[in-house]
Motif scaffolding. Structure first.
Motif, mmCIF file in Angstrom:
data_model
loop_
_atom_site.group_PDB
_atom_site.id
_atom_site.type_symbol
_atom_site.label_atom_id
_atom_site.label_comp_id
_atom_site.label_asym_id
_atom_site.label_seq_id
_atom_site.Cartn_x
_atom_site.Cartn_y
_atom_site.Cartn_z
ATOM 1 N N LEU A 43 7.681 12.256 11.807
ATOM 2 C CA LEU A 43 6.539 11.597 12.070
ATOM 3 C C LEU A 43 5.165 11.995 11.045
ATOM 4 O O LEU A 43 4.470 11.842 11.697
ATOM 5 N N ALA A 44 5.443 13.302 10.725
ATOM 6 C CA ALA A 44 4.107 14.057 10.207
ATOM 7 C C ALA A 44 3.812 13.282 8.737
ATOM 8 O O ALA A 44 2.753 13.653 8.460
ATOM 9 N N THR A 45 4.845 12.654 8.306
ATOM 10 C CA THR A 45 4.756 12.112 7.158
ATOM 11 C C THR A 45 5.149 10.648 7.415
ATOM 12 O O THR A 45 4.472 9.603 6.321
ATOM 13 N N ALA A 46 4.859 9.866 8.334
ATOM 14 C CA ALA A 46 4.808 8.918 9.025
ATOM 15 C C ALA A 46 3.329 7.709 8.138
ATOM 16 O O ALA A 46 2.707 8.273 7.472
ATOM 17 N N ALA A 47 3.617 6.551 8.159
ATOM 18 C CA ALA A 47 2.853 6.002 6.674
ATOM 19 C C ALA A 47 1.721 5.331 6.890
ATOM 20 O O ALA A 47 0.917 5.623 9.032
ATOM 21 N N PRO A 48 0.245 6.690 6.714
ATOM 22 C CA PRO A 48 -0.967 6.268 7.385
ATOM 23 C C PRO A 48 -1.995 5.020 7.318
ATOM 24 O O PRO A 48 -2.216 5.096 8.970
ATOM 25 N N ALA A 49 -1.376 3.778 7.281
ATOM 26 C CA ALA A 49 -1.685 2.748 7.920
ATOM 27 C C ALA A 49 -1.541 2.644 8.830
ATOM 28 O O ALA A 49 -2.004 1.279 9.171
ATOM 29 N N GLN A 50 -0.436 2.692 9.233
ATOM 30 C CA GLN A 50 0.486 3.011 10.493
ATOM 31 C C GLN A 50 -0.304 3.595 12.100
ATOM 32 O O GLN A 50 0.630 4.108 12.640
ATOM 33 N N GLY A 51 -1.389 4.829 11.085
ATOM 34 C CA GLY A 51 -2.156 5.312 12.186
ATOM 35 C C GLY A 51 -0.939 7.341 12.593
ATOM 36 O O GLY A 51 -1.278 7.636 13.281
ATOM 37 N N GLY A 52 -0.144 7.168 11.859
ATOM 38 C CA GLY A 52 0.373 8.636 11.938
ATOM 39 C C GLY A 52 1.431 8.321 13.183
ATOM 40 O O GLY A 52 2.567 9.265 13.708
ATOM 41 N N HIS A 53 1.772 6.860 13.139
ATOM 42 C CA HIS A 53 2.769 7.180 13.945
ATOM 43 C C HIS A 53 4.368 6.449 13.559
ATOM 44 O O HIS A 53 3.860 5.417 12.880
ATOM 45 N N CYS A 54 5.556 6.105 14.537
ATOM 46 C CA CYS A 54 6.395 5.380 14.254
ATOM 47 C C CYS A 54 6.836 4.660 15.253
ATOM 48 O O CYS A 54 6.864 5.564 16.282
ATOM 49 N N ARG A 55 7.777 4.145 14.880
ATOM 50 C CA ARG A 55 8.570 3.199 16.445
ATOM 51 C C ARG A 55 9.617 3.795 16.637
ATOM 52 O O ARG A 55 10.680 4.290 14.958
ATOM 53 N N VAL A 56 10.488 4.413 17.371
ATOM 54 C CA VAL A 56 11.385 4.820 18.387
ATOM 55 C C VAL A 56 12.534 4.533 17.558
ATOM 56 O O VAL A 56 13.368 4.308 17.103
ATOM 57 N N GLN A 57 13.124 2.399 17.294
ATOM 58 C CA GLN A 57 14.068 2.185 16.747
ATOM 59 C C GLN A 57 13.714 2.607 15.045
ATOM 60 O O GLN A 57 14.905 2.867 14.290
ATOM 61 N N ASP A 58 12.387 2.875 14.360
ATOM 62 C CA ASP A 58 12.889 3.433 13.088
ATOM 63 C C ASP A 58 13.020 5.030 12.550
ATOM 64 O O ASP A 58 13.430 5.011 12.153
ATOM 65 N N LEU A 59 12.980 5.329 13.572
ATOM 66 C CA LEU A 59 12.910 6.923 13.947
ATOM 67 C C LEU A 59 14.832 7.380 14.542
ATOM 68 O O LEU A 59 14.714 7.704 12.931
ATOM 69 N N ALA A 60 15.616 6.248 14.879
ATOM 70 C CA ALA A 60 16.585 6.292 15.297
ATOM 71 C C ALA A 60 17.166 6.649 14.074
ATOM 72 O O ALA A 60 18.686 6.635 13.852
#
Length: 134
Positions: free
Chosen positions: A48-65
């Protein structure tokens, strides 16, 4: 008739990978215990800390999975625990109401920053690199 007791080189390489993984995860768990985190907790925070800034620093749960290497139910429990501890926030994806976004909170980002050198030092020690990553 008993099978061969000696493994093939491929079997032995596989077992070596598993051994290194298990020892490394245990080492990270021990090092992060004082911070109230385990290896999988840290891995989620790190992603999550390295999530793309273009995505607003958030990540979809399915991408984390696909990157945390936990079952869907174990990941859901992990995210719920991190949310309860105030380290992440969940929100519904506006584009796809079935999707859920996970975002680091300020507390989550601060804890990640504090524990990153601890985790990297364990990686360096366990994986044979004697210089911790910056």
């Amino acid at each position: 008739m008993a099978g061969k007791t000696a493994g093939t080189p491929l079997d032995e390489r596989w077992r070596h990978i598993l051994t290194v993984h298990a020892r490394t995860m245990c080492g990270i768990d021990r090092a992060l215990h004082a911070y109230g985190l385990g290896a999988s907790d840290f891995e989620a925070l790190d992603l999550l800390a390295t999530a793309a800034p273009a995505q607003g620093g958030h990540c979809r749960v399915q991408d984390l999975a696909g990157r945390v290497h936990l079952s869907q139910s174990a990941l859901s429990r992990l995210i719920a625990r991190l949310e309860k501890d105030g380290l992440v926030e969940r929100s519904v994806c506006a584009e796809d109401r079935r999707g859920v976004w996970v975002t680091l909170t300020e507390a989550g980002r601060a804890l990640h920053t504090e524990t990153l050198p601890v985790q990297r030092a364990v990686l360096a020690r366990m994986l044979g690199d004697d210089r911790p990553e910056d």
